[in-house]
Design a protein around this motif. Structure first.
Motif, PDB file in Angstrom:
ATOM      1  N   ALA A  24       0.897  -1.279   0.063  1.00 50.86           N
ATOM      2  CA  ALA A  24      -0.144   0.092   0.031  1.00 50.86           C
ATOM      3  C   ALA A  24       0.772   1.226  -0.129  1.00 50.86           C
ATOM      4  CB  ALA A  24      -1.062  -0.062   1.299  1.00 50.86           C
ATOM      5  N   THR A  25       0.398   2.440  -0.483  1.00 50.74           N
ATOM      6  CA  THR A  25       0.959   3.712  -0.472  1.00 50.74           C
ATOM      7  C   THR A  25       0.550   4.384   0.678  1.00 50.74           C
ATOM      8  OG1 THR A  25      -0.926   4.566  -1.459  1.00 50.74           O
ATOM      9  CG2 THR A  25       0.681   3.886  -3.028  1.00 50.74           C
ATOM     10  N   PRO A  26       1.007   5.293   1.267  1.00 45.94           N
ATOM     11  CA  PRO A  26       0.645   6.018   2.621  1.00 45.94           C
ATOM     12  C   PRO A  26      -0.773   6.373   2.421  1.00 45.94           C
ATOM     13  CG  PRO A  26       2.828   6.651   1.955  1.00 45.94           C
ATOM     14  CD  PRO A  26       2.510   5.911   0.783  1.00 45.94           C
ATOM     15  N   HIS A  27      -1.098   6.838   1.300  1.00 44.29           N
ATOM     16  CA  HIS A  27      -2.456   7.213   1.018  1.00 44.29           C
ATOM     17  C   HIS A  27      -3.572   5.891   1.308  1.00 44.29           C
ATOM     18  CE1 HIS A  27      -6.485   8.226  -1.067  1.00 44.29           C
ATOM     19  NE2 HIS A  27      -6.200   9.287  -0.499  1.00 44.29           N
ATOM     20  N   GLN A  28      -3.149   4.794   0.635  1.00 46.08           N
ATOM     21  CA  GLN A  28      -3.984   3.623   0.801  1.00 46.08           C
ATOM     22  C   GLN A  28      -4.028   3.202   2.112  1.00 46.08           C
ATOM     23  OE1 GLN A  28      -1.922   1.593  -2.412  1.00 46.08           O
ATOM     24  NE2 GLN A  28      -3.724   1.772  -3.783  1.00 46.08           N
ATOM     25  N   LEU A  29      -2.870   3.298   2.872  1.00 42.99           N
ATOM     26  CA  LEU A  29      -2.858   2.918   4.249  1.00 42.99           C
ATOM     27  C   LEU A  29      -3.847   3.727   5.425  1.00 42.99           C
ATOM     28  CD1 LEU A  29       0.895   2.370   4.778  1.00 42.99           C
ATOM     29  CD2 LEU A  29      -0.643   0.755   4.908  1.00 42.99           C
ATOM     30  N   VAL A  30      -3.937   5.012   4.965  1.00 41.85           N
ATOM     31  CA  VAL A  30      -4.971   5.712   5.723  1.00 41.85           C
ATOM     32  C   VAL A  30      -6.267   5.565   5.343  1.00 41.85           C
ATOM     33  CG1 VAL A  30      -5.704   8.334   5.807  1.00 41.85           C
ATOM     34  CG2 VAL A  30      -3.474   8.020   5.988  1.00 41.85           C
ATOM     35  N   LEU A  31      -6.483   5.174   4.234  1.00 43.27           N
ATOM     36  CA  LEU A  31      -7.969   4.700   3.945  1.00 43.27           C
ATOM     37  C   LEU A  31      -8.345   3.136   4.534  1.00 43.27           C
ATOM     38  CD1 LEU A  31      -8.211   5.678   0.140  1.00 43.27           C
ATOM     39  CD2 LEU A  31      -9.121   6.809   2.271  1.00 43.27           C
ATOM     40  N   MET A  32      -7.353   2.445   4.679  1.00 45.73           N
ATOM     41  CA  MET A  32      -7.289   0.997   5.208  1.00 45.73           C
ATOM     42  C   MET A  32      -7.576   1.305   6.675  1.00 45.73           C
ATOM     43  SD  MET A  32      -4.301  -1.086   3.537  1.00 45.73           S
ATOM     44  CE  MET A  32      -4.657  -2.728   4.041  1.00 45.73           C
ATOM     45  N   GLU A 118     -16.989  12.197   6.792  1.00 49.97           N
ATOM     46  CA  GLU A 118     -16.668  13.356   6.067  1.00 49.97           C
ATOM     47  C   GLU A 118     -15.137  13.277   5.730  1.00 49.97           C
ATOM     48  OE1 GLU A 118     -18.217  16.673   8.022  1.00 49.97           O
ATOM     49  OE2 GLU A 118     -20.178  15.824   8.033  1.00 49.97           O
ATOM     50  N   LEU A 119     -14.427  13.144   6.532  1.00 47.67           N
ATOM     51  CA  LEU A 119     -12.894  12.966   6.334  1.00 47.67           C
ATOM     52  C   LEU A 119     -12.506  11.941   5.426  1.00 47.67           C
ATOM     53  CD1 LEU A 119     -11.353  13.564  10.082  1.00 47.67           C
ATOM     54  CD2 LEU A 119     -11.561  15.179   8.135  1.00 47.67           C
ATOM     55  N   ARG A 120     -12.887  10.875   5.328  1.00 47.68           N
ATOM     56  CA  ARG A 120     -12.725   9.618   4.457  1.00 47.68           C
ATOM     57  C   ARG A 120     -13.576  10.268   3.125  1.00 47.68           C
ATOM     58  NH1 ARG A 120     -12.398   3.684   4.079  1.00 47.68           N
ATOM     59  NH2 ARG A 120     -12.440   3.722   1.749  1.00 47.68           N
ATOM     60  N   GLU A 121     -14.359  10.946   2.999  1.00 44.55           N
ATOM     61  CA  GLU A 121     -14.481  11.413   1.701  1.00 44.55           C
ATOM     62  C   GLU A 121     -13.664  12.411   1.092  1.00 44.55           C
ATOM     63  OE1 GLU A 121     -18.555  13.322   1.559  1.00 44.55           O
ATOM     64  OE2 GLU A 121     -19.483  11.679   2.561  1.00 44.55           O
ATOM     65  N   GLY A 122     -13.092  13.058   1.994  1.00 48.83           N
ATOM     66  CA  GLY A 122     -11.802  14.192   1.491  1.00 48.83           C
ATOM     67  C   GLY A 122     -10.625  13.289   1.092  1.00 48.83           C
ATOM     68  N   TRP A 123     -10.501  12.238   1.870  1.00 47.01           N
ATOM     69  CA  TRP A 123      -9.230  11.222   1.427  1.00 47.01           C
ATOM     70  C   TRP A 123      -9.363  10.533   0.220  1.00 47.01           C
ATOM     71  CZ3 TRP A 123      -4.291  11.283   3.210  1.00 47.01           C
ATOM     72  CH2 TRP A 123      -4.201  11.733   4.420  1.00 47.01           C
ATOM     73  N   LYS A 128      -8.480  10.526  -5.864  1.00 49.08           N
ATOM     74  CA  LYS A 128      -8.910  10.544  -7.277  1.00 49.08           C
ATOM     75  C   LYS A 128      -7.771  11.486  -7.980  1.00 49.08           C
ATOM     76  CE  LYS A 128     -13.596   8.901  -6.248  1.00 49.08           C
ATOM     77  NZ  LYS A 128     -14.901   9.471  -5.563  1.00 49.08           N
ATOM     78  N   ARG A 129      -7.980  12.713  -7.267  1.00 44.27           N
ATOM     79  CA  ARG A 129      -6.857  13.919  -7.875  1.00 44.27           C
ATOM     80  C   ARG A 129      -5.566  13.333  -8.070  1.00 44.27           C
ATOM     81  NH1 ARG A 129     -10.214  17.808  -4.539  1.00 44.27           N
ATOM     82  NH2 ARG A 129      -8.392  17.602  -3.115  1.00 44.27           N
ATOM     83  N   HIS A 130      -4.930  12.701  -7.175  1.00 46.57           N
ATOM     84  CA  HIS A 130      -3.545  12.396  -7.092  1.00 46.57           C
ATOM     85  C   HIS A 130      -3.307  10.969  -7.603  1.00 46.57           C
ATOM     86  CE1 HIS A 130      -2.626  16.529  -5.638  1.00 46.57           C
ATOM     87  NE2 HIS A 130      -3.579  16.214  -4.480  1.00 46.57           N
ATOM     88  N   GLY A 131      -4.319  10.226  -7.696  1.00 47.99           N
ATOM     89  CA  GLY A 131      -3.842   8.680  -8.018  1.00 47.99           C
ATOM     90  C   GLY A 131      -3.781   8.351  -9.443  1.00 47.99           C
TER      91      GLY A 131
END
Length: 131
Positions: A24-32, A118-123, A128-131
């Protein structure tokens, strides 16, 4: 027989999860972490409603551990004001979880679910913008 099956599943799940985390990327880890946190909040509410107080305490503690992990992963240097705001929100969520746990308040846990949703939606949007 069932014990071994359950144990085997647990081992498979853990190794599968370890593989996902390793890739996982750091972003994916946060989502997990958000996914795990959301699942555990649902469990905590059901434990309160079913009067399983020991299990409720375990669920709340897991939620707080995940929130602490999210807080410790923040990069205050690069994140600046956003990182500080997230830290404050995570701290508030921890406070509400303690309050909800002590008062057996499902609504306090639902408040945390709303904030984190709401935070999850932001992540998700950021991914989507940086992926």
């Amino acid at each position: 027989m069932y014990g071994n099956t359950q144990e085997g599943y647990g081992e498979y799940y853990q190794s599968d999860m370890a593989a996902q985390v390793a890739a996982a990327t750091p972003h994916q880890l946060v989502l997990m972490l958000f996914t795990g946190l959301t699942d555990e909040l649902v469990r905590a509410k059901s434990h309160i409603e079913a009067k399983r107080y020991e299990r409720k305490a375990q669920s709340i503690n897991k939620c707080i551990d995940i929130l602490n992990a999210l807080t410790s992963a923040l990069d205050y240097e690069k994140g600046g004001e956003l990182a500080k705001n997230l830290a404050n929100l995570y701290d508030y969520c921890v406070y509400r979880l303690y309050d909800g746990s002590n008062n057996l308040s499902v609504s306090a846990i639902e408040e945390v679910e709303t904030i984190l949703g709401e935070l999850r939606e932001g992540w998700d949007e950021m991914g989507k913008r940086h992926g």
